[in-house]
Structure formats: C-alpha cells, structure tokens
Design a protein around this motif. Structure first.
Motif, PDB file in Angstrom:
ATOM      1  N   MET A 116     -17.361  -3.893  -3.371  1.00 18.80           N
ATOM      2  CA  MET A 116     -16.160  -3.250  -2.815  1.00 18.80           C
ATOM      3  C   MET A 116     -16.367  -1.739  -2.722  1.00 18.80           C
ATOM      4  O   MET A 116     -15.963  -1.116  -1.735  1.00 18.80           O
ATOM      5  N   LYS A 175     -15.006   1.136   5.389  1.00 22.05           N
ATOM      6  CA  LYS A 175     -14.256  -0.072   5.718  1.00 22.05           C
ATOM      7  C   LYS A 175     -12.911  -0.072   4.998  1.00 22.05           C
ATOM      8  O   LYS A 175     -12.802   0.370   3.866  1.00 22.05           O
ATOM      9  N   ILE A 234     -10.389  -2.168   3.143  1.00 25.74           N
ATOM     10  CA  ILE A 234     -10.312  -3.441   2.444  1.00 25.74           C
ATOM     11  C   ILE A 234      -9.102  -3.442   1.534  1.00 25.74           C
ATOM     12  O   ILE A 234      -8.582  -2.389   1.176  1.00 25.74           O
ATOM     13  N   TRP A 266      -8.000  -3.574  -1.790  1.00 22.31           N
ATOM     14  CA  TRP A 266      -8.558  -3.414  -3.121  1.00 22.31           C
ATOM     15  C   TRP A 266      -7.473  -2.891  -4.036  1.00 22.31           C
ATOM     16  O   TRP A 266      -6.953  -1.806  -3.846  1.00 22.31           O
TER      17      TRP A 266
END
Length: 138
Positions: free
Chosen positions: A92, A100, A102, A104
């Motif tokens: 991650m 990116k 994402i 999280w």
C-alpha cells in the motif's frame, strides 16, 4: 503543532438554558503549545474517553479540530501490536508513493492514509487524522 494536556474540566457553560438532551456532554481542555502558550478548547467528553486522552498527554488537533493522542514508540512495534499485515502495508505504501488513490484506513485512528508530500527524493505518507507519518526514499 503538538500540545500538552494541562487540565480537563467539565464544561458547565450552557448559556441561559440547560444542555439539550440531544447534545453531547462537553469538556474544556486546557492545552499548552510548544511555545508555552495556553489555550482552551471544547471537546466531546466521550471522545476524550474513546481516545484515552488524559491530563499530561501530548496531543495534536486533526483537520476537524478534534484532539488525537500523539503516537509514540517504534512504528513497526505499533503496527505489529495492531495485527497489521506488513506485506500488505508495504504494498500500500508503494501504491501511494506512486500516486495511486487507494482506500487505506489508518490502523491507529481509522483516518485516511495518503501521500502528504513528495519532494527532494523523499515521499511522506501519513494519516490525515493523527500524527502517523512515514518518510520513504523515492
């Protein structure tokens, strides 16, 4: 900026009326900043209990003006104590470093983890709600 919690007092100022049944119980927190300046802020009493914030703790204010306890100690040990999958965590970090977007969630406070800055050969990844920061080489 980091603050030290000097005192936590019950908030008794309800104006002309009593506290409404739907209003949370509030506390007045007396803080001292890094320059020694004291300030007072109102916080939800239950939130202080939820985050285990007590007199003498070092805290920060997140982007919503809520107190969060400053994390201390070794990050790896903290992550291991939270049962974080280290391989997934590293993957991650690499995805965020690459830019990116994402989903999280911070393992410490459930805030959002994202790339905070990238310059001078270093990338800083951190939580937007607490003081979790990780600096990695590009």
């Amino acid at each position: 900026m980091k603050y030290q919690v000097m005192r936590i007092e019950e908030d008794l100022d309800f104006g002309c009326e009593e506290r409404g049944a739907d209003e949370p119980v509030m506390a007045v927190v007396v803080l001292k900043d890094e320059n020694g300046t004291e300030s007072r802020i109102r916080q939800e009493d239950q939130m202080l209990y939820d985050w285990n914030i007590e007199e003498g703790d070092t805290v920060i204010l997140n982007e919503n003006g809520e107190l969060r306890k400053v994390l201390s100690g070794d990050w790896t040990q903290n992550c291991n104590s939270k049962n974080v999958d280290t391989t997934k965590f590293v993957n991650m970090m690499q995805a965020v470093k690459a830019g990116k977007q994402i989903d999280w969630i911070c393992p410490f406070c459930s805030g959002t983890v994202e790339r905070l800055e990238q310059e001078g050969g270093k990338t800083v990844i951190g939580c937007t709600s607490c003081d979790m920061r990780i600096q990695i080489e590009n």
